[in-house]
Structures are given as structure tokens and as C-alpha cells.
Design a protein around this motif. Structure first.
Motif, PDB file in Angstrom:
ATOM      1  N   GLU A   1       0.850  -1.196   0.000  1.00  0.00           N
ATOM      2  CA  GLU A   1       0.000   0.000   0.000  1.00  0.00           C
ATOM      3  C   GLU A   1       0.881   1.240   0.000  1.00  0.00           C
ATOM      4  OE1 GLU A   1      -3.135   1.992   3.023  1.00  0.00           O
ATOM      5  OE2 GLU A   1      -3.715   0.057   2.179  1.00  0.00           O
TER       6      GLU A   1
ATOM      7  N   ARG B   1      -2.254  -1.092  -3.808  1.00  0.00           N
ATOM      8  CA  ARG B   1      -3.343  -0.201  -3.396  1.00  0.00           C
ATOM      9  C   ARG B   1      -2.754   1.175  -3.115  1.00  0.00           C
ATOM     10  NH1 ARG B   1      -6.303   0.669   1.699  1.00  0.00           N
ATOM     11  NH2 ARG B   1      -8.494   0.922   1.199  1.00  0.00           N
TER      12      ARG B   1
ATOM     13  N   ARG C   1      -3.671   4.997  -1.647  1.00  0.00           N
ATOM     14  CA  ARG C   1      -4.606   5.760  -0.817  1.00  0.00           C
ATOM     15  C   ARG C   1      -4.244   7.238  -0.937  1.00  0.00           C
ATOM     16  NH1 ARG C   1      -5.020   4.930   5.703  1.00  0.00           N
ATOM     17  NH2 ARG C   1      -5.716   7.027   6.134  1.00  0.00           N
TER      18      ARG C   1
ATOM     19  N   CYS D   1      -9.336   5.519  -2.401  1.00  0.00           N
ATOM     20  CA  CYS D   1      -8.415   4.406  -2.637  1.00  0.00           C
ATOM     21  C   CYS D   1      -8.584   3.872  -4.053  1.00  0.00           C
ATOM     22  CB  CYS D   1      -8.664   3.280  -1.643  1.00  0.00           C
ATOM     23  SG  CYS D   1      -8.261   3.754   0.036  1.00  0.00           S
TER      24      CYS D   1
END
Length: 172
Positions: free
Chosen positions: A65, A99, A101, A157
Motif C-alpha cells: 500500500e 493499493r 490511498r 483508494c
């Protein structure tokens, strides 16, 4: 023509005063966390002769992430923000980022449109988070873009299909 390249250590002497001017301090506060801007990984958008058009910074987290921290286009509505965001996403997938964010404030309507057009989805709204952040960073204004009162944070996201799971999950 816009050129995109990584920020290197020698860039910070000119970037930190710019970011301090734009963000009110050499750090930002998001979701109760302080992020010092100096030395963050990032991308620069420049002209062929090296003139600065914009920059994007991020931090790599755990488990593939990443969090985008700043996105600054020095002139609005010229495509610089989108070019930087696309360049980041193009580099993130093969680096194993699964991912991404990003947190925006409730006044950043242009940024919300830019992110949603690229597939980012609103995941959370933290009512009053900006009000709370002012206790840590009093430079945060009461009124933001387009005269909108500044109070809330929105998390968006994006899952990156096709990310290389063997690449380590970061762009550092």
C-alpha cells in the motif's frame, strides 16, 4: 512538453520553500499523522529547460500500500496534476504497489474529480478531521478552495490490477 522525473536529494533546496508556501509549513497533517515533506519520494513535472510545473510526493506503506501525500500543479487546469498522477500509477504497478490511498479535504473539488476519473473511490469521510488537525498545525486555514469552509477529510483508494506481487510493494 512536460517531462516527468524522480525527485532527487539535490531538488529539495528549491522544493521545500515551495511546499512550505503552498502547505503552510514543511509538513502536512493527515488522519492524525504528521508527514515531514523534506526528502519524501516523489515525481517532478518540468519543462524541457527545467522549469518546475508541479510535483507529487508519497510514502510507501506495508503490504503493497502507498499513500499519496501531496500533488501540486503550479498552474491549474493545464493537465500537470493528471500527468503526474498517471506517471506515478504507471510506475507503481510494476513496483508491486497494490493499493494507493489519498486523503483530500472537503474543499478540493478539482482534486476529487481528478482522482475519481482515474478510478479512485471514496472509502471514508472523517468529519471534523481538519478541525482537529489545526491543533497540530495551526497554519491550516479556516476557508479553502472556492471559499469553502475547511472541516473534513475524505479518503480515496485505488486498487492496482496487474501490480507485480514479487516487486516489493514500493517505489522508493
Amino acid at each position: 512538453m512536460t517531462l516527468i522525473r524522480r525527485i532527487d536529494a539535490s531538488d529539495w533546496a528549491r522544493l521545500l520553500p515551495l511546499l512550505t508556501d503552498r502547505w503552510g509549513a514543511p509538513y502536512i497533517v493527515k488522519h492524525h499523522t504528521r508527514f515531514d515533506l523534506d526528502g519524501l519520494p516523489g515525481l517532478l513535472a518540468t519543462t524541457r529547460d527545467g522549469g518546475l510545473l508541479g510535483l507529487l510526493t508519497w510514502t510507501d506503506g506495508a503490504d503493497g500500500e502507498a499513500e499519496l501525500l501531496t500533488l501540486d500543479a503550479l498552474t491549474r487546469r493545464q493537465g500537470t496534476g493528471g500527468t503526474l498522477l498517471d506517471a506515478y500509477l504507471d510506475r507503481a504497478r510494476p513496483a508491486g504497489v497494490r493499493r494507493v490511498r489519498v486523503t483530500v479535504t472537503n474543499d478540493q473539488l478539482t482534486g476529487l474529480k481528478l482522482l475519481q476519473r482515474r478510478g479512485f473511490r471514496i472509502e471514508a469521510v472523517r468529519r471534523g478531521a481538519v478541525d482537529a488537525a489545526r491543533a497540530v498545525k495551526p497554519q491550516i486555514p479556516e476557508v479553502g478552495e472556492d471559499g469553502i469552509s475547511l472541516h473534513d477529510e475524505l479518503d480515496l483508494c485505488l486498487g492496482l490490477a496487474g501490480a507485480d506481487p514479487t516487486a516489493g510493494g514500493g517505489l522508493r
